[in-house]
Design an enzyme around this catalytic site. Structure first.
Site, PDB file in Angstrom:
ATOM      1  N   LYS A  22      -1.930   3.194  -6.398  1.00 25.63           N
ATOM      2  CA  LYS A  22      -1.649   3.719  -4.972  1.00 25.63           C
ATOM      3  C   LYS A  22      -0.261   3.570  -4.554  1.00 25.63           C
ATOM      4  CE  LYS A  22      -1.657   0.228  -1.578  1.00 25.63           C
ATOM      5  NZ  LYS A  22      -0.483   0.143  -0.812  1.00 25.63           N
ATOM      6  N   ARG A  93       1.779   2.289   5.881  1.00 25.19           N
ATOM      7  CA  ARG A  93       3.274   2.343   5.841  1.00 25.19           C
ATOM      8  C   ARG A  93       3.666   3.600   4.993  1.00 25.19           C
ATOM      9  NH1 ARG A  93       7.439  -0.437   7.596  1.00 25.19           N
ATOM     10  NH2 ARG A  93       8.939  -0.853   5.869  1.00 25.19           N
ATOM     11  N   CYS A 117      -0.007  -3.085   6.207  1.00 29.31           N
ATOM     12  CA  CYS A 117      -0.273  -4.397   6.471  1.00 29.31           C
ATOM     13  C   CYS A 117       0.536  -5.235   7.229  1.00 29.31           C
ATOM     14  CB  CYS A 117      -0.342  -4.954   4.858  1.00 29.31           C
ATOM     15  SG  CYS A 117      -1.619  -4.389   4.009  1.00 29.31           S
ATOM     16  N   ASP A 125      15.429  -0.316   8.865  1.00 28.68           N
ATOM     17  CA  ASP A 125      16.879  -0.065   9.133  1.00 28.68           C
ATOM     18  C   ASP A 125      17.488   0.515   7.753  1.00 28.68           C
ATOM     19  OD1 ASP A 125      15.993  -2.552   8.175  1.00 28.68           O
ATOM     20  OD2 ASP A 125      18.265  -3.239   7.628  1.00 28.68           O
ATOM     21  N   ARG A 401      -8.385  -0.108   1.311  1.00 32.93           N
ATOM     22  CA  ARG A 401      -6.991   0.824   1.305  1.00 32.93           C
ATOM     23  C   ARG A 401      -6.530   0.727   0.088  1.00 32.93           C
ATOM     24  NH1 ARG A 401      -3.175  -1.730   5.509  1.00 32.93           N
ATOM     25  NH2 ARG A 401      -2.202  -0.172   4.202  1.00 32.93           N
TER      26      ARG A 401
END
Ligand code: EPU
Length: 423
Positions: A22, A93, A117, A125, A401
């Protein structure tokens, strides 16, 4: 919501085949935004994070076609950068990788706030500092990120990550691949996914060296062309099945994996008394169900992976006597699942980012929640090892997922598990 009903107590036996990774497939799929022409990607797991990523690109104008259950063709020639659907971006994400890819292609990017998650706050940042160093002006807020390049073209530079970041390293490579000049990334993440991304982009004509080490050098090229590329096997899926075999006192051969990627978890498993016959592309796991305690600290690769922390902590609960100590250094709040294990009889004391686990040797069936992807997998394995029936409520469908047909693969090893949907 999904829920899993598991009747514990059957040792897993047989062979299981690992799907594509993944966390490689996501950056490589978003990297196609930089590429002219068609890429054929093989060994792609059809899990919801991947179908979600493809849907984001498809709605932006990409042409995506599944050629087989695990290979697809993708062309982004007609994709319109800056048009991603914020609702879809929020589901994962990995959509953060659109930032680096769009900047590299169009010298401008605009995306909604990414999700993923929610086991910890997940700042960006380091990504932003990297884009700024390459010459972008970035405006980031709770509704998303917009970045432009006033000079008209990103320029290669020296980038130093004060702490390792997988996503930051990926985004930096994506933005630098077609920038002007040379970018040197120091203290780069060394995960196999980074090597996979480098190898894909280089087949497309990029000039990237050093992935898998601390220093990556990206010589920007004018343009990238399509290619055919096979994604590496998923090290975390492989590790999860290894733990499942150990937890149930079974004997399983985990195939189509790269064993060297999991050297980071073998010492703990051996210390626990798990038998491991390791070959380059497969591991045979055997356990008589009697487990010793162990201790480990999650760290960037090649350290112990945070994505295996919940599964191995769960295994520590099954050790007979003794204390295991688990220290989480990547996502310090990644311990919500311990409350669920306690409902099954586990004895765990949390102190900030450290869990002390007093092995009880046994878990009991209960109704528990899946808080996130890896925690969900850990709860399912706990159910397989427990006495009686366990119901794992997977409200956000986290397990799908990251694991392709998890319940089905477990059933093929003799597990008594059913996955159903409830309104
Ligand atoms: N961090 C910052 N600022 C940043 C970026 C990261 O403070 O700008 C912090 C994070 O909060 C964390 C640490 O740095 O404490 C490391 O985060 P990293 O950037 O390495 O993680 P990520 O890219 O967000 C990826 C995987 C995760 C995996 C981690 C660590 C993807 C899509 N996600 O996340 O995978 O846990 O690397 O290996 O590749 C999973 O598959 O279950 C999963 C969560």
């Amino acid at each position: 919501m999904n829920y899993f009903t598991i009747d514990g107590g059957s040792p897993l036996t047989g062979d299981v085949y690992i799907s594509g990774m993944k966390n490689s497939a996501l950056p490589i799929i978003f990297a196609t935004v930089l590429v002219r022409g068609r890429s054929v990607l093989e060994n792609i797991p059809k899990i919801t994070d991947i179908t979600g990523a493809l849907e984001i690109l498809r709605r932006m104008g990409a042409e995506v076609e599944w050629l087989s259950p695990s290979s697809l063709s993708i062309s982004t020639d007609h994709l319109k950068p800056g048009t991603s659907d914020p609702e879809l971006v929020r589901t994962m994400r990995g959509s953060l990788y659109l930032l680096g890819a769009e900047l590299g292609r169009a010298q401008e990017t605009k995306i909604g706030a990414p999700g993923g998650c929610g086991f910890d706050s997940r700042p960006i940042d380091r990504h932003i500092r990297c884009f700024e160093a390459l010459g972008a002006v970035v405006d980031a807020g709770s509704s998303g990120v917009h970045a432009t390049v006033p000079a008209g073209k990103l320029k290669g530079t020296d980038i130093f990550f004060s702490e390792s970041t997988v996503g930051g390293t990926v985004n930096c490579i994506l933005a630098a691949a077609t920038a002007e000049g040379v970018t040197t990334i120091r203290r780069a993440a060394k995960e196999p996914h980074i090597v996979d991304l480098q190898n894909y982009l280089n087949l497309c004509g990029a000039d990237i060296r050093g992935a898998g080490t601390d220093v990556i050098t990206v010589h920007g090229v004018r343009e990238l062309h399509g290619c055919t590329y096979r994604i590496l096997p998923d090290m975390i899926e492989a590790g999860t099945f290894i733990v499942a075999a150990a937890a149930t006192g079974g004997r399983v051969t985990v195939r189509d994996m790269v064993s060297s990627h999991l050297e980071c978890i073998f010492p703990q498993l051996r210390e626990m008394g798990v038998g491991l016959d390791v070959y380059p592309d497969r591991v045979t796991v055997s356990s008589n169900g009697k487990l010793n305690p162990t201790s480990f600290v999650s760290e960037p690769y090649p350290g112990f992976p945070t994505d295996m922390q919940p599964q191995l902590a769960m295994l520590c609960c099954l050790s007979s006597g003794g204390i295991s100590t688990v220290t989480e250094k990547i996502f310090k709040a990644r311990f919500q699942y311990t409350e669920e294990l306690k409902k099954m009889g586990a004895n765990i004391v949390l102190n900030q980012n450290e869990a002390r686990i007093f092995g009880t040797g046994v878990l009991y069936g209960a109704t528990v929640k899946s808080h996130d992807l890896r925690a969900g997998a850990a709860m399912i394995i706990a159910g397989l090892a427990a006495h009686g029936r366990t119901i794992v409520l997977d409200e956000k469908e986290c397990v799908a997922r990251g694991y392709l047909n998890f319940a089905g693969k477990l059933r093929s090893l003799g597990a008594r598990i059913q996955e159903e949907k409830r309104k």
